[in-house]
Design a protein around this motif. Structure first.
Motif, PDB file in Angstrom:
ATOM      1  N   LEU A   1      60.731  47.723  73.763  1.00 33.35           N
ATOM      2  CA  LEU A   1      60.818  46.271  73.778  1.00 33.35           C
ATOM      3  C   LEU A   1      61.338  45.839  72.411  1.00 33.35           C
ATOM      4  CD1 LEU A   1      60.183  43.518  75.140  1.00 33.35           C
ATOM      5  CD2 LEU A   1      57.918  43.667  74.085  1.00 33.35           C
ATOM      6  N   ALA A   2      62.417  45.082  72.418  1.00 24.72           N
ATOM      7  CA  ALA A   2      62.962  44.519  71.185  1.00 24.72           C
ATOM      8  C   ALA A   2      62.659  43.028  71.212  1.00 24.72           C
ATOM      9  CB  ALA A   2      64.462  44.764  71.111  1.00 24.72           C
TER      10      ALA A   2
ATOM     11  N   GLY B   1      67.921  34.422  62.381  1.00 21.69           N
ATOM     12  CA  GLY B   1      66.789  35.234  62.794  1.00 21.69           C
ATOM     13  C   GLY B   1      66.152  35.965  61.630  1.00 21.69           C
ATOM     14  N   ASP B   2      64.837  36.164  61.711  1.00 23.24           N
ATOM     15  CA  ASP B   2      64.097  36.869  60.662  1.00 23.24           C
ATOM     16  C   ASP B   2      64.135  38.377  60.843  1.00 23.24           C
ATOM     17  OD1 ASP B   2      63.256  34.476  59.470  1.00 23.24           O
ATOM     18  OD2 ASP B   2      61.465  34.388  60.720  1.00 23.24           O
ATOM     19  N   SER B   3      63.878  38.807  62.090  1.00 25.80           N
ATOM     20  CA  SER B   3      63.780  40.238  62.335  1.00 25.80           C
ATOM     21  C   SER B   3      63.901  40.515  63.827  1.00 25.80           C
ATOM     22  CB  SER B   3      62.444  40.789  61.818  1.00 25.80           C
ATOM     23  OG  SER B   3      61.368  40.249  62.578  1.00 25.80           O
ATOM     24  N   ILE B   4      63.981  41.802  64.128  1.00 26.27           N
ATOM     25  CA  ILE B   4      63.914  42.276  65.509  1.00 26.27           C
ATOM     26  C   ILE B   4      62.887  43.391  65.496  1.00 26.27           C
ATOM     27  CG2 ILE B   4      65.157  43.283  67.449  1.00 26.27           C
ATOM     28  CD1 ILE B   4      67.757  42.110  66.090  1.00 26.27           C
ATOM     29  N   ASP B   5      61.766  43.180  66.167  1.00 29.58           N
ATOM     30  CA  ASP B   5      60.685  44.164  66.203  1.00 29.58           C
ATOM     31  C   ASP B   5      60.897  45.087  67.399  1.00 29.58           C
ATOM     32  OD1 ASP B   5      59.584  42.862  64.035  1.00 29.58           O
ATOM     33  OD2 ASP B   5      58.137  41.744  65.223  1.00 29.58           O
ATOM     34  N   ILE B   6      60.820  46.394  67.162  1.00 27.54           N
ATOM     35  CA  ILE B   6      61.024  47.404  68.193  1.00 27.54           C
ATOM     36  C   ILE B   6      59.687  48.063  68.499  1.00 27.54           C
ATOM     37  CG2 ILE B   6      62.284  49.507  68.820  1.00 27.54           C
ATOM     38  CD1 ILE B   6      64.099  47.045  68.188  1.00 27.54           C
ATOM     39  N   MET B   7      59.293  48.033  69.774  1.00 23.15           N
ATOM     40  CA  MET B   7      58.009  48.611  70.180  1.00 23.15           C
ATOM     41  C   MET B   7      58.192  49.489  71.409  1.00 23.15           C
ATOM     42  SD  MET B   7      55.949  45.047  69.818  1.00 23.15           S
ATOM     43  CE  MET B   7      57.438  44.094  70.068  1.00 23.15           C
ATOM     44  N   PRO B   8      57.654  50.707  71.398  1.00 21.11           N
ATOM     45  CA  PRO B   8      57.771  51.560  72.577  1.00 21.11           C
ATOM     46  C   PRO B   8      56.821  51.089  73.679  1.00 21.11           C
ATOM     47  CG  PRO B   8      56.394  52.625  70.953  1.00 21.11           C
ATOM     48  CD  PRO B   8      56.904  51.352  70.324  1.00 21.11           C
ATOM     49  N   PHE B   9      57.284  51.255  74.906  1.00 21.33           N
ATOM     50  CA  PHE B   9      56.365  51.051  76.027  1.00 21.33           C
ATOM     51  C   PHE B   9      55.520  52.313  76.141  1.00 21.33           C
ATOM     52  CE2 PHE B   9      59.599  47.969  77.209  1.00 21.33           C
ATOM     53  CZ  PHE B   9      58.830  46.915  77.690  1.00 21.33           C
ATOM     54  N   VAL B  10      54.205  52.159  76.148  1.00 18.77           N
ATOM     55  CA  VAL B  10      53.320  53.321  76.279  1.00 18.77           C
ATOM     56  C   VAL B  10      52.822  53.474  77.703  1.00 18.77           C
ATOM     57  CG1 VAL B  10      52.680  53.378  73.843  1.00 18.77           C
ATOM     58  CG2 VAL B  10      51.333  51.998  75.428  1.00 18.77           C
ATOM     59  N   THR B  11      52.952  52.429  78.486  1.00 19.42           N
ATOM     60  CA  THR B  11      52.677  52.498  79.929  1.00 19.42           C
ATOM     61  C   THR B  11      53.744  51.677  80.622  1.00 19.42           C
ATOM     62  OG1 THR B  11      51.266  50.529  79.961  1.00 19.42           O
ATOM     63  CG2 THR B  11      50.171  52.652  79.612  1.00 19.42           C
ATOM     64  N   GLU B  12      53.947  51.954  81.885  1.00 21.07           N
ATOM     65  CA  GLU B  12      54.906  51.172  82.670  1.00 21.07           C
ATOM     66  C   GLU B  12      54.203  50.727  83.941  1.00 21.07           C
ATOM     67  OE1 GLU B  12      59.394  51.485  84.431  1.00 21.07           O
ATOM     68  OE2 GLU B  12      58.763  52.851  82.845  1.00 21.07           O
ATOM     69  N   MET B  13      54.135  49.431  84.116  1.00 16.41           N
ATOM     70  CA  MET B  13      53.462  48.866  85.291  1.00 16.41           C
ATOM     71  C   MET B  13      54.464  48.739  86.428  1.00 16.41           C
ATOM     72  SD  MET B  13      50.589  48.620  83.909  1.00 16.41           S
ATOM     73  CE  MET B  13      49.413  47.549  84.651  1.00 16.41           C
ATOM     74  N   ARG B  14      54.024  48.994  87.588  1.00 18.12           N
ATOM     75  CA  ARG B  14      54.839  48.817  88.792  1.00 18.12           C
ATOM     76  C   ARG B  14      54.305  47.601  89.549  1.00 18.12           C
ATOM     77  NH1 ARG B  14      58.960  52.014  87.787  1.00 18.12           N
ATOM     78  NH2 ARG B  14      58.386  54.153  87.449  1.00 18.12           N
ATOM     79  N   VAL B  15      55.190  46.714  89.922  1.00 23.02           N
ATOM     80  CA  VAL B  15      54.778  45.523  90.661  1.00 23.02           C
ATOM     81  C   VAL B  15      55.204  45.661  92.108  1.00 23.02           C
ATOM     82  CG1 VAL B  15      54.978  43.021  90.825  1.00 23.02           C
ATOM     83  CG2 VAL B  15      54.943  44.130  88.614  1.00 23.02           C
TER      84      VAL B  15
END
Length: 116
Positions: free
Chosen positions: A5-6, A102-116
């Motif tokens: 997620l960015a 813009g100030d920044s772009i934060d990069i975060m890994p998905f640690v789980t993936e939800m299915r809808v």
């Protein structure tokens, strides 16, 4: 391949400065930034999983109820990359940082993936 997620951030001061510019100055920034943003997306299309988008004012739900809130999040995007560093490198020349206030772009890994 891992997904990240960015989150685009822009603090209130940067947004205030941008909004204090004349319409002509804002339009000039947009006329430079929007094509560069689109070109960035074209260059990195293979890595973009979800195009995300820009977001508006925040409404927060907490144990205290629902109320307006303030944060620095102004948009998001989901990309695939081999690592967090590789994902971050995609954004080094992003117009959010080089043209827009813009100030920044934060990069975060998905640690789980939800299915809808």
């Amino acid at each position: 391949m891992p997904k990240f997620l960015a989150v685009y951030t822009m603090g209130g001061d940067a947004l205030q400065r941008f909004r204090s510019l004349s319409k002509a100055e804002q339009d000039a920034i947009d006329s430079e930034g929007v094509p560069r943003w689109m070109a960035w997306e074209e260059r990195h299309a293979a890595a973009i999983v979800h195009g995300g988008g820009m977001v508006g004012k925040t409404t927060r739900v907490s144990r205290d109820g629902i109320a307006p809130a303030v944060n620095t999040i102004c948009g998001y995007l989901v990309v695939e990359a081999d690592s967090a560093e590789a994902a971050a490198r995609l954004f080094e020349d992003h117009p959010h940082l080089t043209v827009f206030p813009g100030d920044s772009i934060d990069i975060m890994p998905f640690v789980t993936e939800m299915r809808v």
